[in-house]
Motif scaffolding. Structure first.
Motif, PDB file in Angstrom:
ATOM      1  N   GLU A 237     -63.342  64.357 -26.286  1.00  0.00           N
ATOM      2  CA  GLU A 237     -63.098  65.794 -26.227  1.00  0.00           C
ATOM      3  C   GLU A 237     -64.402  66.583 -26.177  1.00  0.00           C
ATOM      4  O   GLU A 237     -64.383  67.810 -26.002  1.00  0.00           O
ATOM      5  CB  GLU A 237     -62.273  66.226 -27.442  1.00  0.00           C
ATOM      6  N   ASP A 238     -65.533  65.922 -26.332  1.00  0.00           N
ATOM      7  CA  ASP A 238     -66.835  66.597 -26.365  1.00  0.00           C
ATOM      8  C   ASP A 238     -67.402  66.667 -24.959  1.00  0.00           C
ATOM      9  O   ASP A 238     -68.107  65.771 -24.507  1.00  0.00           O
ATOM     10  CB  ASP A 238     -67.791  65.839 -27.292  1.00  0.00           C
ATOM     11  N   GLU A 239     -67.092  67.747 -24.242  1.00  0.00           N
ATOM     12  CA  GLU A 239     -67.528  67.879 -22.862  1.00  0.00           C
ATOM     13  C   GLU A 239     -68.879  68.581 -22.776  1.00  0.00           C
ATOM     14  O   GLU A 239     -69.169  69.497 -23.544  1.00  0.00           O
ATOM     15  CB  GLU A 239     -66.492  68.676 -22.058  1.00  0.00           C
ATOM     16  N   MET A 240     -69.685  68.172 -21.819  1.00  0.00           N
ATOM     17  CA  MET A 240     -70.965  68.827 -21.554  1.00  0.00           C
ATOM     18  C   MET A 240     -70.717  70.202 -20.944  1.00  0.00           C
ATOM     19  O   MET A 240     -69.728  70.410 -20.237  1.00  0.00           O
ATOM     20  CB  MET A 240     -71.794  67.985 -20.589  1.00  0.00           C
ATOM     21  N   ASN A 241     -71.637  71.119 -21.180  1.00  0.00           N
ATOM     22  CA  ASN A 241     -71.510  72.419 -20.522  1.00  0.00           C
ATOM     23  C   ASN A 241     -72.246  72.404 -19.180  1.00  0.00           C
ATOM     24  O   ASN A 241     -72.912  71.424 -18.825  1.00  0.00           O
ATOM     25  CB  ASN A 241     -71.988  73.558 -21.430  1.00  0.00           C
ATOM     26  N   ALA A 242     -72.132  73.492 -18.445  1.00  0.00           N
ATOM     27  CA  ALA A 242     -72.686  73.546 -17.084  1.00  0.00           C
ATOM     28  C   ALA A 242     -74.200  73.377 -17.077  1.00  0.00           C
ATOM     29  O   ALA A 242     -74.758  72.702 -16.198  1.00  0.00           O
ATOM     30  CB  ALA A 242     -72.292  74.870 -16.427  1.00  0.00           C
ATOM     31  N   ASP A 243     -74.893  73.971 -18.027  1.00  0.00           N
ATOM     32  CA  ASP A 243     -76.354  73.855 -18.073  1.00  0.00           C
ATOM     33  C   ASP A 243     -76.793  72.434 -18.388  1.00  0.00           C
ATOM     34  O   ASP A 243     -77.809  71.959 -17.853  1.00  0.00           O
ATOM     35  CB  ASP A 243     -76.928  74.815 -19.123  1.00  0.00           C
ATOM     36  N   GLU A 244     -76.042  71.754 -19.245  1.00  0.00           N
ATOM     37  CA  GLU A 244     -76.378  70.366 -19.573  1.00  0.00           C
ATOM     38  C   GLU A 244     -76.164  69.457 -18.369  1.00  0.00           C
ATOM     39  O   GLU A 244     -76.969  68.556 -18.100  1.00  0.00           O
ATOM     40  CB  GLU A 244     -75.536  69.910 -20.769  1.00  0.00           C
ATOM     41  N   ILE A 245     -75.098  69.703 -17.628  1.00  0.00           N
ATOM     42  CA  ILE A 245     -74.855  68.918 -16.409  1.00  0.00           C
ATOM     43  C   ILE A 245     -75.964  69.178 -15.389  1.00  0.00           C
ATOM     44  O   ILE A 245     -76.455  68.245 -14.730  1.00  0.00           O
ATOM     45  CB  ILE A 245     -73.473  69.269 -15.828  1.00  0.00           C
ATOM     46  N   TYR A 246     -76.370  70.427 -15.282  1.00  0.00           N
ATOM     47  CA  TYR A 246     -77.474  70.769 -14.378  1.00  0.00           C
ATOM     48  C   TYR A 246     -78.749  70.008 -14.762  1.00  0.00           C
ATOM     49  O   TYR A 246     -79.436  69.451 -13.897  1.00  0.00           O
ATOM     50  CB  TYR A 246     -77.736  72.271 -14.419  1.00  0.00           C
ATOM     51  N   ARG A 247     -79.071  69.963 -16.050  1.00  0.00           N
ATOM     52  CA  ARG A 247     -80.299  69.287 -16.493  1.00  0.00           C
ATOM     53  C   ARG A 247     -80.233  67.796 -16.168  1.00  0.00           C
ATOM     54  O   ARG A 247     -81.226  67.195 -15.731  1.00  0.00           O
ATOM     55  CB  ARG A 247     -80.480  69.477 -18.005  1.00  0.00           C
ATOM     56  N   ILE A 248     -79.095  67.195 -16.362  1.00  0.00           N
ATOM     57  CA  ILE A 248     -78.920  65.785 -16.035  1.00  0.00           C
ATOM     58  C   ILE A 248     -79.143  65.558 -14.540  1.00  0.00           C
ATOM     59  O   ILE A 248     -79.829  64.616 -14.128  1.00  0.00           O
ATOM     60  CB  ILE A 248     -77.521  65.307 -16.462  1.00  0.00           C
ATOM     61  N   CYS A 249     -78.584  66.432 -13.728  1.00  0.00           N
ATOM     62  CA  CYS A 249     -78.742  66.301 -12.277  1.00  0.00           C
ATOM     63  C   CYS A 249     -80.194  66.517 -11.857  1.00  0.00           C
ATOM     64  O   CYS A 249     -80.685  65.872 -10.923  1.00  0.00           O
ATOM     65  CB  CYS A 249     -77.825  67.277 -11.551  1.00  0.00           C
ATOM     66  N   LYS A 250     -80.888  67.406 -12.546  1.00  0.00           N
ATOM     67  CA  LYS A 250     -82.300  67.656 -12.246  1.00  0.00           C
ATOM     68  C   LYS A 250     -83.127  66.398 -12.476  1.00  0.00           C
ATOM     69  O   LYS A 250     -83.979  66.033 -11.649  1.00  0.00           O
ATOM     70  CB  LYS A 250     -82.822  68.797 -13.110  1.00  0.00           C
ATOM     71  N   ILE A 251     -82.886  65.707 -13.591  1.00  0.00           N
ATOM     72  CA  ILE A 251     -83.605  64.459 -13.868  1.00  0.00           C
ATOM     73  C   ILE A 251     -83.219  63.400 -12.846  1.00  0.00           C
ATOM     74  O   ILE A 251     -84.069  62.651 -12.354  1.00  0.00           O
ATOM     75  CB  ILE A 251     -83.305  63.971 -15.296  1.00  0.00           C
ATOM     76  N   ALA A 252     -81.937  63.326 -12.518  1.00  0.00           N
ATOM     77  CA  ALA A 252     -81.479  62.354 -11.524  1.00  0.00           C
ATOM     78  C   ALA A 252     -82.178  62.577 -10.190  1.00  0.00           C
ATOM     79  O   ALA A 252     -82.595  61.622  -9.515  1.00  0.00           O
ATOM     80  CB  ALA A 252     -79.966  62.458 -11.359  1.00  0.00           C
ATOM     81  N   LYS A 253     -82.311  63.826  -9.807  1.00  0.00           N
ATOM     82  CA  LYS A 253     -83.010  64.151  -8.560  1.00  0.00           C
ATOM     83  C   LYS A 253     -84.447  63.644  -8.600  1.00  0.00           C
ATOM     84  O   LYS A 253     -84.974  63.123  -7.600  1.00  0.00           O
ATOM     85  CB  LYS A 253     -82.991  65.670  -8.364  1.00  0.00           C
TER      86      LYS A 253
ATOM     87  N   VAL B 191     -70.853  73.335  -9.709  1.00  0.00           N
ATOM     88  CA  VAL B 191     -71.224  72.966  -8.339  1.00  0.00           C
ATOM     89  C   VAL B 191     -72.368  73.835  -7.845  1.00  0.00           C
ATOM     90  O   VAL B 191     -73.322  73.346  -7.215  1.00  0.00           O
ATOM     91  CB  VAL B 191     -70.001  73.087  -7.402  1.00  0.00           C
ATOM     92  N   ASN B 192     -72.323  75.117  -8.131  1.00  0.00           N
ATOM     93  CA  ASN B 192     -73.367  76.028  -7.694  1.00  0.00           C
ATOM     94  C   ASN B 192     -74.726  75.652  -8.277  1.00  0.00           C
ATOM     95  O   ASN B 192     -75.750  75.665  -7.570  1.00  0.00           O
ATOM     96  CB  ASN B 192     -72.997  77.461  -8.084  1.00  0.00           C
ATOM     97  N   LYS B 193     -74.753  75.303  -9.550  1.00  0.00           N
ATOM     98  CA  LYS B 193     -76.009  74.908 -10.200  1.00  0.00           C
ATOM     99  C   LYS B 193     -76.545  73.618  -9.588  1.00  0.00           C
ATOM    100  O   LYS B 193     -77.754  73.488  -9.315  1.00  0.00           O
ATOM    101  CB  LYS B 193     -75.795  74.740 -11.705  1.00  0.00           C
ATOM    102  N   ILE B 194     -75.675  72.655  -9.368  1.00  0.00           N
ATOM    103  CA  ILE B 194     -76.109  71.379  -8.786  1.00  0.00           C
ATOM    104  C   ILE B 194     -76.623  71.593  -7.364  1.00  0.00           C
ATOM    105  O   ILE B 194     -77.636  71.007  -6.951  1.00  0.00           O
ATOM    106  CB  ILE B 194     -74.952  70.360  -8.800  1.00  0.00           C
ATOM    107  N   ALA B 195     -75.940  72.450  -6.610  1.00  0.00           N
ATOM    108  CA  ALA B 195     -76.330  72.701  -5.217  1.00  0.00           C
ATOM    109  C   ALA B 195     -77.737  73.280  -5.118  1.00  0.00           C
ATOM    110  O   ALA B 195     -78.431  73.068  -4.117  1.00  0.00           O
ATOM    111  CB  ALA B 195     -75.319  73.630  -4.555  1.00  0.00           C
ATOM    112  N   SER B 196     -78.173  73.995  -6.152  1.00  0.00           N
ATOM    113  CA  SER B 196     -79.517  74.584  -6.126  1.00  0.00           C
ATOM    114  C   SER B 196     -80.613  73.525  -6.146  1.00  0.00           C
ATOM    115  O   SER B 196     -81.776  73.815  -5.852  1.00  0.00           O
ATOM    116  CB  SER B 196     -79.696  75.532  -7.324  1.00  0.00           C
TER     117      SER B 196
END
Length: 309
Positions: free
Chosen positions: A41-57, A81-86
């Protein structure tokens, strides 16, 4: 600037990251294995998902896939999606059951989503309810057509075949897909600790080898997809069908280039293992440096091992 993808101990490059943004779903499919993940039930928020994607990139990941559960249940899915697309990935996609796509497809496309895979095992409303326990067949179909209308491409339909339930519906589904320029992916039922293995292996498993042989005999062309478990793609009368075999097919692991993130922010090196997860989200919440987060990613990558049964 292109960054060379990091390879694991078996020389498999990590080219894509699949993020389960929620385990919540508005359906309850018979065979669901929750993408190999234990419910949280502990979901990540949008900023946390963005940070993960930034490191992955920064470690060479080229593609992001968002999945669930049903990812469109998240009220901030367009923002995600918008944050990741950036970050300018080569490809951003979502796996969805399609029931909410009619509402969100245009906004997702405008936010930067490239394509969508839609889980749809039947076009028959009665069979649909048997599989999903919900009366949402028409909503799912409208979602598929809306995704095409707004320009998401390619649209793929994931059809899990089950003996005695929908194995005789492949022709109808293929005709629907061909008419609407959709790629049909036929998926062999996969066992998992997160569903009733014994029941499904005995009652519902349908081996796709016989279908592969039939497609080979009637297709106009066939191609093998490198870095996609050596999947076969069959071209028939202007339509496309892919065959997706389960993980007891050695090609599945030998050619795997994907890393996963659980809804609660752990790195999941392998699809159907939960004993080698790597904690990540707590470091993000402590605002650790990008270099530290990269080290944690590499630790997860080094835990990847081919599946054995």
């Amino acid at each position: 600037m292109n960054i060379t993808a990091i390879k694991d101990k078996y020389e498999r490059p990590i080219l894509s990251l699949r993020i389960t943004v929620t385990n919540r779903c508005n359906e309850n499919c018979l065979y669901c294995h929750h993408d190999g993940m234990i419910t949280s039930e502990d979901e990540m928020n949008a900023d946390e998902i963005y940070r993960i994607c930034k490191i992955a990139k920064n470690i060479g990941v080229q593609k992001i896939r968002l999945s669930g559960g049903e990812p469109l249940l998240r009220k901030d899915i367009v923002e995600i999606v918008n944050k990741i697309a950036s970050l300018n990935f080569k490809d951003i996609s979502i796996t969805s059951n399609g029931t909410l796509l009619e509402k969100y497809a245009k906004d997702l496309k405008d936010a930067g989503l490239n394509r969508v895979n839609i889980s749809l095992d039947t076009l028959n409303p009665e069979t649909y309810k048997k599989i999903t326990t919900k009366n949402l067949a028409n909503s799912a179909k409208r979602g598929v057509l809306k995704a095409i209308e707004v320009g998401l491409y390619p649209v793929k339909i994931n059809m899990v075949l089950m003996k005695g339930i929908n194995e005789n519906e492949v022709k109808d589904m293929f005709e629907f897909c061909k008419k609407n320029r959709i790629i049909l992916q036929l998926i062999e039922l996969m066992n998992s600790e997160n569903c009733d293995d014994e029941k499904f292996s005995k009652e519902y498993h349908y081996n796709l080898d016989s279908i592969s042989e039939k497609l080979l005999n009637i297709c106009d062309d066939v191609k093998t997809r490198d870095f996609m478990q050596n999947r076969k793609k069959y071209f028939i009368d202007g339509g496309e069908i892919e065959i997706v075999k389960p993980i007891d097919n050695s090609d599945f692991c030998a050619n795997c280039t994907r890393l996963r993130i659980t809804p609660d922010g752990k790195i999941k090196p392998c699809l159907l293992r939960n004993d080698n997860l790597v904690e990540l989200i707590s470091y993000i919440r402590k605002n650790e440096s990008d270099e530290k987060l990269k080290e944690i990613f590499i630790k997860g990558i080094n835990k990847r091992e081919p599946y054995t049964i």
